[in-house]
Write an enzyme that holds these catalytic residues in place. Sequence first.
Site, PDB file in Angstrom:
ATOM      1  N   THR A 253       5.348 -19.799  -2.452  1.00  0.00           N
ATOM      2  CA  THR A 253       4.445 -19.321  -1.471  1.00  0.00           C
ATOM      3  C   THR A 253       2.141 -18.911  -3.049  1.00  0.00           C
ATOM      4  O   THR A 253       3.167 -18.677  -3.997  1.00  0.00           O
ATOM      5  CB  THR A 253       4.022 -18.543  -0.602  1.00  0.00           C
ATOM      6  OG1 THR A 253       5.219 -16.764  -1.985  1.00  0.00           O
ATOM      7  CG2 THR A 253       5.517 -18.563  -0.559  1.00  0.00           C
ATOM      8  N   CYS A 254       2.167 -18.700  -2.046  1.00  0.00           N
ATOM      9  CA  CYS A 254       0.699 -18.639  -3.145  1.00  0.00           C
ATOM     10  C   CYS A 254       0.394 -17.066  -4.059  1.00  0.00           C
ATOM     11  O   CYS A 254      -0.466 -16.710  -3.257  1.00  0.00           O
ATOM     12  CB  CYS A 254      -0.119 -18.923  -2.580  1.00  0.00           C
ATOM     13  SG  CYS A 254      -0.141 -20.736  -2.255  1.00  0.00           S
ATOM     14  N   ASP A 255       1.932 -16.372  -3.292  1.00  0.00           N
ATOM     15  CA  ASP A 255       1.953 -15.185  -3.713  1.00  0.00           C
ATOM     16  C   ASP A 255       1.839 -14.475  -5.039  1.00  0.00           C
ATOM     17  O   ASP A 255       3.193 -15.400  -5.371  1.00  0.00           O
ATOM     18  CB  ASP A 255       2.063 -14.000  -2.280  1.00  0.00           C
ATOM     19  CG  ASP A 255       2.124 -12.612  -3.087  1.00  0.00           C
ATOM     20  OD1 ASP A 255       1.747 -12.066  -3.709  1.00  0.00           O
ATOM     21  OD2 ASP A 255       1.819 -11.857  -1.771  1.00  0.00           O
TER      22      ASP A 255
ATOM     23  N   ASN B  22       1.841 -19.025   4.202  1.00  0.00           N
ATOM     24  CA  ASN B  22       1.790 -19.980   4.025  1.00  0.00           C
ATOM     25  C   ASN B  22       2.188 -20.996   4.473  1.00  0.00           C
ATOM     26  O   ASN B  22       2.363 -22.502   4.155  1.00  0.00           O
ATOM     27  CB  ASN B  22       1.940 -19.840   2.311  1.00  0.00           C
ATOM     28  CG  ASN B  22       1.470 -19.615   1.639  1.00  0.00           C
ATOM     29  OD1 ASN B  22       1.472 -19.526   0.026  1.00  0.00           O
ATOM     30  ND2 ASN B  22       0.677 -19.517   1.609  1.00  0.00           N
TER      31      ASN B  22
END
Length: 376
Positions: free
Chosen positions: A323-325, A366
């Site tokens: 994910t984009c975290d 996401n």
Amino acid sequence: MTARIREFLRTRREDGPCVVVDLDVVRDNYRAFAHALPDTRVFYAIKANPAPEILRLLAALGSCFDAASVAEIEMALAAGATAERISFGNTIKKERDVARAYQLGVRLFAVDCLAEVEKIARVAPGAKVFCRILCDCDGAEWPLSRKFGCVPEMATDVLEQAHRLGLEAYGVSFHVGSQQTNTEAWDIALASASAIFRECAERGIHLRMVNLGGGFPARYLKPVPGVESYGDAIFRALSRHFGNRLPETIIEPGRGMVGDAGVIEAEVVLVSKKSEEDAVRWVYLDIGKFGGLAETMDEAIRYPIRTIHDGDDMVPCVLAGPTCDSADVMYEKVPYMLPVSLEIGDKVLIEGTGAYTTTYSAVAFNGFPPLKSYVI
Ligand SMILES: *Cc1c(COP(=O)(O)O)cnc(C)c1O
């Protein structure tokens, strides 16, 4: 990894990570608990894995259930458990949820303060309550905070108030911390429990039950003692503190019941380096903290990971999710050793993932779907 899971994964065609849970292992684990603690009732902690197949199996084997919400109570009932086999073990409940549980027939509730006792007295008259006490979690790999329980000195007042308000002051509970690797961890808490039994008796209240909680470990990377050792240590501690007037006891295993019954199959999405000289490789999987591996938080739980390249040279890797975290990194402080030949597209098996994975996976962060689950 069981032969049944291996065979299931061999024939699986769908894309994306999944967890596969083998019911034979859950059955063996249930029987091991029942055998190691023969005079103790088992209340499976539903939150660890509420798959209906698991609840149905355990209900049929005679297990009771520890529920944390009305929804979990309904799941246990749907699986065939009767209401007298369900404990509402969360110390933080809305009064209307206590009322709903009572309407569904539940008569056993956890408390850890006067306000919670008052809620129960108002909407669940005559119910049994047990008071949770704080407990030192030394030795636990997933310690529980001070969020639940009161100091032992306060428990007597809480139980006395329950008694005054017409409830049945039934006993004491504690949780020694999850993935508890020290079999002696129950001893101090049982000393406190027996002191509360004595103080209540002096006030004319005769408690009957000690809820020994969960904490029984699953097998991850490090070896852990077997369930028999826990049974022996707990029985010795009970005898030490209660003499031959042993109370009724219950345990609430979650992780120890289902953890080692499950395996996650995931895929390597990317292998990269942050600079040419970097000795550490970054390995990104299609599952991470938000896809079900939340217990890698603070790198607390280290899962065994198998690849088709096991046996090749190993290199230190940072292991991260898709994910984009930026919090979605599983192991970095202590890098994970993985084969140098591991490549994009390879499958990996993450073992010991039957507990606290599906329930922790985000719905669509996401756009990634929640962890798929197969119970075989
Ligand atoms: C989570 C929980 C359990 C299960 O703990 P494990 O360490 O997974 O066995 C048992 N009892 C209560 C009250 C819990 O909240």
